[in-house]
Enzyme design. Structure first.
Site, PDB file in Angstrom:
ATOM      1  CD  GLU A 183       8.712   0.433  -5.041  1.00  0.00           C
ATOM      2  OE1 GLU A 183       9.877  -0.199  -4.326  1.00  0.00           O
ATOM      3  OE2 GLU A 183       8.119   1.140  -4.743  1.00  0.00           O
ATOM      4  CG  ASN A 218      26.910  21.290   1.944  1.00  0.00           C
ATOM      5  OD1 ASN A 218      27.073  20.107   2.222  1.00  0.00           O
ATOM      6  ND2 ASN A 218      25.718  22.061   1.959  1.00  0.00           N
ATOM      7  CG  ASP A 270      28.786  16.703   1.829  1.00  0.00           C
ATOM      8  OD1 ASP A 270      28.125  17.837   1.565  1.00  0.00           O
ATOM      9  OD2 ASP A 270      29.137  16.506   2.976  1.00  0.00           O
ATOM     10  CG  HIS A 300      16.490   3.043  -2.808  1.00  0.00           C
ATOM     11  ND1 HIS A 300      16.185   2.828  -3.946  1.00  0.00           N
ATOM     12  CD2 HIS A 300      15.497   3.461  -2.000  1.00  0.00           C
ATOM     13  CE1 HIS A 300      14.749   2.974  -4.045  1.00  0.00           C
ATOM     14  NE2 HIS A 300      14.347   3.193  -2.889  1.00  0.00           N
ATOM     15  CG  ASP A 341      25.499  18.997   4.583  1.00  0.00           C
ATOM     16  OD1 ASP A 341      26.013  17.921   3.862  1.00  0.00           O
ATOM     17  OD2 ASP A 341      24.462  19.358   4.480  1.00  0.00           O
ATOM     18  CG  ASP A 400      25.979  18.846  -1.931  1.00  0.00           C
ATOM     19  OD1 ASP A 400      26.235  18.450  -2.999  1.00  0.00           O
ATOM     20  OD2 ASP A 400      26.305  19.008  -0.898  1.00  0.00           O
ATOM     21  CG  ASP A 452      11.787   7.910  -6.373  1.00  0.00           C
ATOM     22  OD1 ASP A 452      10.380   7.575  -6.236  1.00  0.00           O
ATOM     23  OD2 ASP A 452      12.802   7.441  -6.100  1.00  0.00           O
TER      24      ASP A 452
HETATM   25  C1  NOJ Z   1       9.690   2.031  -2.154  1.00  0.00           C
HETATM   26  C2  NOJ Z   1      11.030   2.895  -2.145  1.00  0.00           C
HETATM   27  O1  NOJ Z   1      11.907   2.381  -3.018  1.00  0.00           O
HETATM   28  C3  NOJ Z   1      11.355   2.691  -0.421  1.00  0.00           C
HETATM   29  O2  NOJ Z   1      12.708   3.155  -0.102  1.00  0.00           O
HETATM   30  C4  NOJ Z   1      10.331   3.495   0.179  1.00  0.00           C
HETATM   31  O3  NOJ Z   1      10.641   3.192   1.554  1.00  0.00           O
HETATM   32  C5  NOJ Z   1       8.968   2.875   0.021  1.00  0.00           C
HETATM   33  N1  NOJ Z   1       8.679   2.655  -1.328  1.00  0.00           N
HETATM   34  C6  NOJ Z   1       7.873   3.800   0.570  1.00  0.00           C
HETATM   35  O4  NOJ Z   1       7.767   5.185  -0.160  1.00  0.00           O
END
Ligand code: NOJ
Length: 563
Positions: free
Chosen positions: A256, A23, A21, A328, A25, A29, A98
């Site tokens: 994915e 700035n 980050d 993530h 907040d 970013d 993404d």
């Molecule tokens: C897969 C993503 O990696 C995840 O973080 C998200 O919650 C779901 N798809 C829905 O987009």
């Protein structure tokens, strides 16, 4: 197999909200990302994948997009994004975004228009389906719990959402929707983007009969996956998507993909596959509980090793997988795949070695390179993730105590990976001067970049060395294209394989002792050179440790040997 420009690249996933980050907040970013490009370059990264940075209400942290053509103001501006592209290019790096097109946000203009006129053109951008006997069209459960159907106000219809109700599924059967998606993808590629990580893509093909199935839980619902598995013909959508977009730009794409039909492997990631590559989720899937996180299975070494080896072998002569230990959506690899005795720097380096040198594209997740770990919370209110909150409830409903349910979150929560990047031991781990949107992991005083930067034997410096080895001119072909050959398979707690370049005959052994006891192996071929040792022991690096063709690895020791 045809060679492609991305075959020998190393990728890194940034979760922008938690990266850096600038700035104050409390939210990471784009300026923060730009400021860390040199850090990533030094680590050896070529491709940077940014989790969604589009305009979003952030119900699912940006995976709910309300405008595909705008940068979320929390993250910055389009000018800053362009600057990021230019700065990456200067450093011979590639930016990948993404692509979230199974669904959008309920705040997207298309969905708002659909709600205004549920019989109009925009309703057909989504799945607006009549209910059955005053109930939802089927008993499908969404991935985040509850029915996958939500009533369309003022009608007898329901709309489908495989994820949260704020993430309505887009109707891929509608050619206009597909065209709008392709236009948008090409708009980003025209800007100079190198490609996309493609979200939840298996879900785009539905079984339009929307059948109900035998319930699999006390809620009378059944996992929505059942309906996806009964759908046929996703390949046509994926081929069209590729031909209308990625192929024209020679873009890199990583899917994915869960629940793919096994026989479709080559269609997905073969030479002419729908995608360049896709993630190997087989290890993650091993932990899936039948009902959720509360009955998740712990990793057992042999099954874990076997499943990775199986993935590696099935890709031979087909293509490449993208190899990860975390992302993530998963807990931290160091907390999940290392047993207690190995949850230390030695173990983290050992895990890095076995993962990064596999055949395929290594994807690191931010913080992995310094060995970030899962994060303990005292109360469910300290979690932000929608999935975690649902799974906590599921656990309580199954009869677990609050303490037990919290333990499930500690082991499985997606927030484990989403805590702010630990840059230093300063306030908020150097991530922000403000209040971080998600509290930092308390261990940042011990685990942080600044401390590891100048310590020769840090996890960070080991990752740098490891990636540099993978890319070294003399070994690059073997690590990129060489065959994967399992080694010493019956040796207890040993994770060992060879990478063999058939053309040059070069052979490299990777061996790691995940057990508590020392392990001795016999090297049939002579040792030319020890290329890397996670413990950097003098006698190992010099090769003196090899006696009578034997080598002993202590607990948590890994070596890379040129044979
Ligand atoms: C897969 C993503 O990696 C995840 O973080 C998200 O919650 C779901 N798809 C829905 O987009």
């Amino acid at each position: 197999m045809q060679k492609k420009w991305w075959n020998d690249k190393v990728a890194y996933q940034i979760y922008p909200k938690s990266f850096c980050d600038t700035n104050g907040d409390g939210i990471g970013d784009l300026r923060g990302v730009i400021s860390k490009l040199d850090y990533l370059k030094e680590l050896g990264i070529d491709i940077v994948w940014l989790s969604p940075i589009y305009q979003s209400p952030f119900v699912d942290q940006g995976y709910d997009i309300s405008d595909y053509y705008k940068i979320a103001e929390e993250f910055g501006t389009m000018e800053e994004f362009d600057e990021l592209l230019a700065e990456a290019k200067k450093r011979d790096m590639y930016i990948v975004m993404d692509l979230v097109v199974n669904h959008c946000s309920d705040k997207h203009e298309w969905f708002q228009k659909a709600l205004e006129d549920p019989d109009g053109e925009y309703a057909d951008y989504f799945y607006f389906v009549k209910g059955k006997d005053g109930k939802a069209p089927s008993n499908a459960r969404g991935y985040f719990g509850g029915s996958a159907w939500e009533p369309v106000p003022g009608t007898d219809k329901y709309y489908l959402h495989m994820f949260a109700k704020e993430q309505p599924d887009l109707n891929w059967e509608n050619p206009t929707v597909r065209q709008k998606i392709y236009e948008m993808v090409n708009w980003w590629l025209d800007k100079g983007l190198a490609g996309f990580r493609i979200d939840a893509i298996i879900n785009i093909k539905k079984d339009l009969a929307f059948p109900s199935f035998e319930p699999d839980g006390p809620d009378g619902l059944v996992s929505g996956v059942k309906m996806i598995e009964s759908a046929q013909g996703i390949g046509e959508f994926l081929e069209e998507l590729k031909q209308e977009t990625f192929e024209k730009y020679d873009a890199f794409t990583v899917g994915e993909v869960f629940n793919m039909k096994e026989e479709e492997l080559a269609e997905f990631v073969g030479d002419d596959g729908h995608f360049s590559t896709m993630f190997d989720f087989s290890a993650h899937e091993l932990t899936f509980g039948e009902h959720g996180w509360y009955d998740a299975k712990p990793i057992e070494f042999n099954s874990w090793k076997d499943i990775i080896f199986t993935s590696q072998k099935k890709m031979e002569n087909v293509g490449f997988l993208a190899n990860i230990i975390e992302n993530h959506d998963e807990p931290r690899g160091a907390s999940r795949y290392l047993q207690e005795h190995a949850q230390n720097d030695k173990g983290k380096k050992m895990l890095a070695t076995t993962s990064v040198l596999l055949r395929g594209i290594p994807f690191l997740f931010q913080g992995q390179e310094i060995g970030m770990t899962n994060c303990k919370r005292e109360h469910i209110s300290e979690y932000n993730d929608i999935n975690t909150i649902d799974q906590y409830q599921v656990a309580l409903e199954a009869g677990l105590s609050e303490e037990e349910a919290l333990k499930c979150c500690y082991e499985n929560s997606r927030d484990n990976a989403r805590t702010p990047m630990q840059w230093s031991d300063g306030d908020n781990a150097g991530f922000t001067t403000g209040t971080p949107w998600l509290a930092v992991n308390a261990n940042y005083k011990q685990i942080n970049v600044a401390e590891q930067e100048n310590r020769e034997d840090s996890v960070l410096n080991y990752y740098r060395e490891l990636i540099a080895l993978r890319k070294k001119e003399e070994y690059k072909d073997t690590f990129t294209y060489g065959e994967f050959v399992p080694a010493y398979e019956t040796e207890k707690d040993l994770f060992a394989y060879m990478r063999v370049d058939k053309e040059s005959g070069q052979k490299i052994l990777i061996a790691a002792n995940f057990g508590k006891e020392p392990c001795t192996i016999t090297l049939e071929d002579g040792v030319k050179q020890v290329l890397l040792s996670n413990l950097a022991k003098e006698e190992m690096v010099s090769g003196e440790a090899v006696k009578n063709h034997k080598i002993t690895l202590e607990s948590c020791e890994s070596v890379v040997i040129l044979l």
